[in-house]
Design a protein around this motif. Structure first.
Motif, short mmCIF file in Angstrom:
data_model
loop_
_atom_site.label_atom_id
_atom_site.label_comp_id
_atom_site.label_asym_id
_atom_site.label_seq_id
_atom_site.Cartn_x
_atom_site.Cartn_y
_atom_site.Cartn_z
N VAL A 145 40.74 37.74 38.18
CA VAL A 145 39.69 37.38 37.43
C VAL A 145 38.83 36.40 38.16
O VAL A 145 37.57 36.54 38.40
CB VAL A 145 39.76 36.76 35.85
N ASP A 146 39.32 35.54 38.77
CA ASP A 146 38.80 34.61 39.58
C ASP A 146 38.05 35.09 40.92
O ASP A 146 36.97 35.04 41.16
CB ASP A 146 39.58 33.45 40.19
N ALA A 147 38.81 36.21 41.51
CA ALA A 147 38.21 36.97 42.37
C ALA A 147 37.16 37.78 42.15
O ALA A 147 36.11 37.91 42.92
CB ALA A 147 39.28 37.84 43.29
N LEU A 148 37.10 38.22 41.24
CA LEU A 148 36.00 39.27 40.63
C LEU A 148 34.93 38.53 40.26
O LEU A 148 33.76 38.81 40.56
CB LEU A 148 36.55 39.94 39.32
N ILE A 167 35.95 46.18 35.10
CA ILE A 167 37.03 45.75 35.69
C ILE A 167 37.55 44.35 35.10
O ILE A 167 38.65 44.23 34.52
CB ILE A 167 37.30 45.67 37.08
N LEU A 168 36.39 43.53 34.91
CA LEU A 168 36.58 42.11 34.63
C LEU A 168 37.05 42.22 33.04
O LEU A 168 37.88 41.35 32.26
CB LEU A 168 35.43 41.24 35.10
N ASP A 169 36.21 43.04 32.52
CA ASP A 169 36.45 43.06 30.82
C ASP A 169 37.64 43.64 30.58
O ASP A 169 38.41 43.13 29.62
CB ASP A 169 35.49 44.09 30.36
N LYS A 170 38.14 44.57 31.30
CA LYS A 170 39.61 45.05 30.93
C LYS A 170 40.65 43.97 31.37
O LYS A 170 41.67 43.70 30.62
CB LYS A 170 39.91 46.33 31.84
N LEU A 171 40.57 43.29 32.46
CA LEU A 171 41.28 42.39 32.82
C LEU A 171 41.29 40.95 31.71
O LEU A 171 42.40 40.40 31.39
CB LEU A 171 41.00 41.68 33.90
N SER A 172 40.20 40.79 31.26
CA SER A 172 40.06 39.74 30.20
C SER A 172 40.82 40.12 28.95
O SER A 172 41.58 39.39 28.24
CB SER A 172 38.55 39.16 29.80
N GLU A 173 40.72 41.30 28.57
CA GLU A 173 41.31 42.02 27.38
C GLU A 173 42.93 41.81 27.50
O GLU A 173 43.50 41.37 26.96
CB GLU A 173 41.16 43.52 27.18
N GLU A 190 28.30 46.72 37.70
CA GLU A 190 28.63 47.34 36.28
C GLU A 190 30.19 47.91 36.68
O GLU A 190 30.93 47.44 35.56
CB GLU A 190 28.04 48.73 36.17
N ARG A 191 30.47 48.21 37.51
CA ARG A 191 31.89 48.55 37.90
C ARG A 191 32.76 47.58 37.88
O ARG A 191 33.75 47.45 37.50
CB ARG A 191 32.01 49.41 39.29
N GLN A 192 32.27 46.30 38.53
CA GLN A 192 33.24 44.89 38.60
C GLN A 192 33.23 44.52 37.45
O GLN A 192 34.44 43.84 36.97
CB GLN A 192 32.53 44.18 39.69
N GLN A 193 32.21 44.40 36.69
CA GLN A 193 32.11 43.95 35.29
C GLN A 193 33.09 44.73 34.35
O GLN A 193 34.01 44.17 33.55
CB GLN A 193 30.90 43.89 34.29
#
Length: 113
Positions: A44-47, A99-105, A94-97
């Protein structure tokens, strides 16, 4: 040496404890979840840093004067118009977001699970 009720345990008493199988399973599960949580937090930090860099690049593109720019993809550099570079940045955000949303979930799931 550890103390029990203010008394020092003998070597025999100290090593006489057995861990139930369910307790050991819970300890192992906690260890796995904790390790995954640490990994997710690093990702998450890297993204977030990547998204910040893309945002900075988009800002620079907006301030440009319409010239062609060099777009870096991996280890290669390509010449692109400002419009193409802007489209690439938007698609990448959009692509990175996503991924970030999935990791946050997943991170929330570790806390709830």
């Amino acid at each position: 040496m550890p103390e029990a009720n203010g008394m020092i345990l003998s070597k025999e008493e100290e090593n006489d404890n057995e861990v139930r199988r369910e307790d050991q399973d819970a300890i192992n599960e906690f260890g796995r979840l904790n390790a995954r949580l640490d990994e997710v937090k690093r990702q998450v930090d890297a993204l977030k840093k990547t998204l910040e860099k893309i945002d900075d690049a988009s800002t620079e593109l907006m301030m440009g004067d319409g010239d062609n720019v060099m777009l870096r993809l991996g280890g290669a550099m390509f010449e692109a118009t400002e419009e193409e570079a802007t489209e690439y940045c938007e698609a990448e955000v959009e692509r990175q977001q996503e991924i970030l949303d999935k990791l946050s979930e997943e991170e929330a799931g570790v806390f709830l699970g």
